[in-house]
Design an enzyme around this catalytic site. Structure first.
Site: not given
Ligand code: GLU
Length: 493
Positions: A17, A255-257
């Site tokens: 995404y 982070s992306k997480r």
């Protein structure tokens, strides 16, 4: 460089995404290009076939449409330098790789995954940075050709020169230099025939005439490899600008997480696109004064890379909530009503029908998110829960019964237009309560709790004038008449 030559790009890999960091990169590229009267290109970097996410590209496009960020060239849009999807340009990369190979600037590497892993493990154990040991760089041209002809699996690596200082001039970070012995002989073409990010990125930036490469700081360590590739090809370098990291409020790297980083989540939660853009614009860039609210057009005219900081930018969701509230405040009652309509329960919609806009006007103060206002309205319009026995006991006296009767008659006599003006309704409600209270010796807490018992049967809840405003005349009178009846029954028993 003349203004018309400014070309920037946003080059996402379709591996998931769109996250807020990606949005910030896209936005800064957009602002920088637009301010200079230039162009922004959308390029899909889909060369890592193992991490592809289907729908990622349509999702990106959909989100940028929602945000009102328009690309000048890209997939679906077209343009002079397409195709804008790397998997559709494979021949171009292979051709360029051949050029490098012919000049000895790239070489085939036959090392197995196991050998590379072992090598890396040993290097890490002995505290060295993991890097290819160049074993295949010394193979003779004949041997390499023979092994390729025999169909042996191989990748192509770049032959990084020894003992060179590779300079990266960065518009944000200044000059950064890298000793070439610290630069890995990077894989350029993989065994599946796809280029790596590095090769494809450099070729495309050159071919698409990108003047400014603006991207996250995490790409800075890759930039010397890119600079070398530009030199290998004898191409002019674009200008580089590496944007500061995004940090969590505790200043750890975001982070992306990390939670809450998908732009889609903010859209779903009802964040306004303009508020999100405004908020993201301030993650690393600051204007010349202390203004905080900027439309996209204002950002275009204010933006400059000189005002982008080196230091990491804290992603503070409290600030985003504040920003969103600022944008909500600027909406008219009618706009706000239309925006929250899809978020209100069906039963509340039919219960409130034409009182909805009035309800929004009454309750909107301090709203930080559409969803919270919608939830509040749905809750207030819902049927009442079970009554509380102690509260109901407050109604069980002759004074309470007479008081309620008089109060109800007063409410019934409130003229129709007062019901549509919250301030006036609240004033009438309070005056009537005090006047009827006076007739029967009720005041203060007893008076208000008796009214609360009559209207809701519950000890806690919203302010009563607001509640009756939302209910409207019919439901309010029905509720009061039921309470009058209850009180009269109770004392006649
Ligand atoms: N495809 C890379 C990414 O996802 C692009 C990096 C760059 O802008 O060079 O983020």
């Amino acid at each position: 460089m003349t203004a018309s030559l400014i070309r920037t790009r946003y080059a996402p890999s379709p591996t998931g995404y769109l996250h807020v960091g990606g949005l910030r990169t896209a936005l800064y590229n957009y602002l920088f290009a637009k301010k200079a009267g230039g162009k922004i290109i959308l390029r899909v970097e889909d060369t890592d076939r193992t991490r592809l996410v289907e729908d990622a590209v349509p999702n990106f496009i959909d989100i940028f449409n929602w945000l009102g960020i328009e690309f000048d060239e890209g997939p679906r849009i077209g343009g002079e330098y397409g195709p804008y999807v790397q998997s559709e340009r494979l021949e171009l990369y292979r051709e360029h790789l051949r050029q490098l190979a012919d000049q000895g600037l790239a070489y085939p590497c036959f090392c197995s995954a196991e050998r590379l892993q072992q090598m890396r493990d040993t290097q890490i154990k002995s505290g060295q940075p993991p890097m290819y040991d160049r074993a295949c760089r010394n193979l003779s041209a004949e041997e390499s050709a023979r092994r390729i002809a025999q169909g042996e699996a191989h990748v192509w690596r770049m032959a990084v020169p020894d003992k060179q200082l590779v300079e990266v001039q960065d518009l944000i970070r200044g000059d950064v230099s890298f000793e070439s012995s610290t630069i890995d002989d990077q894989v350029l073409l993989k065994s599946d025939g796809y280029p790596t990010y590095h090769l494809a990125n450099v070729i495309d930036d050159h071919r698409m005439k990108i003047s400014h490469v603006i991207r996250g700081e995490e790409w800075l360590p890759s930039t010397p490899k890119h600079v070398l590739l530009y030199k290998f090809f004898n191409w002019d370098l674009p200008r580089f600008a590496h944007l500061p990291l995004l940090l969590n409020p505790d200043r750890s790297k975001m982070s992306k997480r990390s939670g809450d980083v998908a732009v889609e989540d903010y859209r779903r939660k009802g964040t306004l696109p303009d508020a999100l853009i405004n908020f993201v614009a301030l993650l690393g860039w600051h204007p010349s004064d202390d203004r905080e609210i900027f439309s996209l057009a204002e950002l275009v005219s204010e933006f400059s890379l000189e005002r982008v900081n080196k230091a990491g930018a804290v992603f503070d969701t409290t600030k985003l909530a504040w920003m969103n509230a600022e944008y909500i405040k600027r909406e008219s009652d009618e706009e706000l009503t239309s925006h929250i309509l899809p978020l209100i329960s069906e039963s509340a919609k039919s219960e409130l029908s034409e009182r909805l806009e009035f309800t929004v006007a009454t309750l909107r103060g301090g709203t930080e998110a559409y969803q919270s206002l919608a939830d509040r309205i749905s809750e207030l319009a819902a049927p009442l829960g079970e009554t509380d026995a102690e509260m109901m006991a407050l109604l069980e006296s002759a004074e309470a019964a007479s008081f309620l009767k008089e109060f109800t008659a007063g409410i019934e006599a409130i003229p129709a237009d007062t019901w549509n003006r919250f301030e006036n309704l609240a004033d009438s409600f309070k005056e009537l309560a005090k006047a009827s209270g006076k007739s029967y010796g009720m005041k203060g807490k007893t008076l208000w709790m008796t009214l609360r018992a009559a209207l809701t049967g519950q000890p806690h809840g919203p302010e009563l004038p607001k509640l009756i405003g939302i209910w409207g005349r019919a439901r309010t009178l029905q509720q009061l008449n039921t309470a009058v009846h209850y009180a009269s029954q109770a004392i006649s028993e």
